[in-house]
Design a protein around this motif. Structure first.
Motif, mmCIF file in Angstrom:
data_model
loop_
_atom_site.group_PDB
_atom_site.id
_atom_site.type_symbol
_atom_site.label_atom_id
_atom_site.label_comp_id
_atom_site.label_asym_id
_atom_site.label_seq_id
_atom_site.Cartn_x
_atom_site.Cartn_y
_atom_site.Cartn_z
ATOM 1 N N ASN A 109 0.867 -1.176 0.000
ATOM 2 C CA ASN A 109 0.000 0.000 0.000
ATOM 3 C C ASN A 109 0.903 1.226 0.000
ATOM 4 O O ASN A 109 1.060 1.906 1.005
ATOM 5 C CB ASN A 109 -0.915 -0.012 1.226
ATOM 6 N N ALA A 110 1.526 1.475 -1.142
ATOM 7 C CA ALA A 110 2.477 2.579 -1.278
ATOM 8 C C ALA A 110 1.916 3.629 -2.224
ATOM 9 O O ALA A 110 1.008 3.367 -3.005
ATOM 10 C CB ALA A 110 3.805 2.061 -1.819
ATOM 11 N N PRO A 133 4.288 5.380 1.755
ATOM 12 C CA PRO A 133 5.694 5.440 1.336
ATOM 13 C C PRO A 133 5.873 5.490 -0.183
ATOM 14 O O PRO A 133 5.001 5.079 -0.946
ATOM 15 C CB PRO A 133 6.300 4.155 1.877
ATOM 16 N N ILE A 134 7.033 5.965 -0.585
ATOM 17 C CA ILE A 134 7.486 5.909 -1.974
ATOM 18 C C ILE A 134 8.696 4.985 -1.992
ATOM 19 O O ILE A 134 9.668 5.212 -1.280
ATOM 20 C CB ILE A 134 7.857 7.305 -2.507
ATOM 21 N N ILE A 135 8.604 3.942 -2.801
ATOM 22 C CA ILE A 135 9.686 2.970 -2.938
ATOM 23 C C ILE A 135 10.304 3.204 -4.316
ATOM 24 O O ILE A 135 9.631 3.030 -5.327
ATOM 25 C CB ILE A 135 9.156 1.513 -2.843
ATOM 26 N N THR A 152 10.462 7.956 2.002
ATOM 27 C CA THR A 152 11.008 7.546 0.716
ATOM 28 C C THR A 152 12.152 6.572 0.947
ATOM 29 O O THR A 152 13.048 6.830 1.739
ATOM 30 C CB THR A 152 11.527 8.770 -0.073
ATOM 31 N N ILE A 153 12.085 5.454 0.240
ATOM 32 C CA ILE A 153 13.177 4.486 0.248
ATOM 33 C C ILE A 153 13.931 4.715 -1.052
ATOM 34 O O ILE A 153 13.398 4.507 -2.135
ATOM 35 C CB ILE A 153 12.655 3.028 0.325
ATOM 36 N N GLY A 154 15.182 5.177 -0.958
ATOM 37 C CA GLY A 154 15.975 5.573 -2.118
ATOM 38 C C GLY A 154 16.346 4.423 -3.040
ATOM 39 O O GLY A 154 16.272 3.250 -2.672
ATOM 40 N N LYS A 155 16.778 4.775 -4.236
ATOM 41 C CA LYS A 155 17.137 3.791 -5.255
ATOM 42 C C LYS A 155 18.168 2.800 -4.725
ATOM 43 O O LYS A 155 19.105 3.174 -4.032
ATOM 44 C CB LYS A 155 17.707 4.478 -6.493
ATOM 45 N N ASN A 156 17.961 1.541 -5.087
ATOM 46 C CA ASN A 156 18.885 0.436 -4.773
ATOM 47 C C ASN A 156 19.119 0.218 -3.283
ATOM 48 O O ASN A 156 20.091 -0.442 -2.907
ATOM 49 C CB ASN A 156 20.215 0.619 -5.502
#
Length: 185
Positions: A109-110, A133-135, A152-156
């Motif tokens: 549920n993002a 959240p933003i993944i 926010t969960i950053g790239k990689n």
């Protein structure tokens, strides 16, 4: 005998193939299909792989239904149910290439999930106080992790097994523990 079973099962998935052919999400579905195996450029092999995955994998079928929302998709769900233990919120935007590693008891549920994201089992991505959240692209969400709130969960980035993440995680970082701590940037 097993191949014969697969063949007849795949014939039952012909309505899904038609839904795929008329879908606006063909590219994303194809990326999802080949997220965990080698891409085959032949259209015949793509149809074969799609029908086999839809027949054998309820988790992939659930993602397929999320991408092909509409009346025909809802009718197909009656005859070919999605996985009841894998939930994707209808408003979640998901990039192509979502890698599902047996996402049993998983909730997504993002606000947005990027491309080539890996999701393991028992993962919860959810809202807190109405914020989701933003993944970003290339993120790995490992078993039993929780990601909640307007973060926010950053790239990689990698979220370790059992981590509870309530704060932003920078690109290429590893977050572990409860509460989650960044151990590598």
């Amino acid at each position: 005998m097993r191949n014969l079973f697969y063949f007849f099962g795949q014939l039952l998935c012909i309505p899904h193939v038609l839904l795929f052919l008329f879908s606006k999400e063909k590219e994303a579905i194809t990326k999802d299909l080949y997220a965990r195996k080698n891409f085959n450029a032949s259209k015949w092999h793509q149809v074969w792989d799609l029908s086999k995955e839809l027949w054998l994998n309820r988790y992939f079928r659930t993602l397929f239904y999320h991408r092909t929302q509409g009346l025909f998709s809802k009718i197909l769900r009656i005859f070919y149910p999605k996985a009841s233990t894998f939930i994707i919120d209808v408003n979640t935007k998901i990039g192509g290439g979502l890698q599902l590693a047996h996402p049993y008891a998983t909730i997504l549920n993002a606000e947005k999930i990027g491309e080539k994201v890996y999701v393991n089992h028992l993962v919860t991505v959810g809202e807190k106080n109405g914020k989701r959240p933003i993944i970003e692209d290339g993120v790995e969400l490992h078993a039993n992790c929780i990601v909640i709130g307007g973060i926010t969960i950053g790239k990689n980035a990698k979220i370790g097994a059992g981590a509870v993440v309530t704060k932003d995680v920078p690109e290429n970082a590893i977050a572990v523990g409860n509460p989650a701590k960044i151990i590598l940037k």
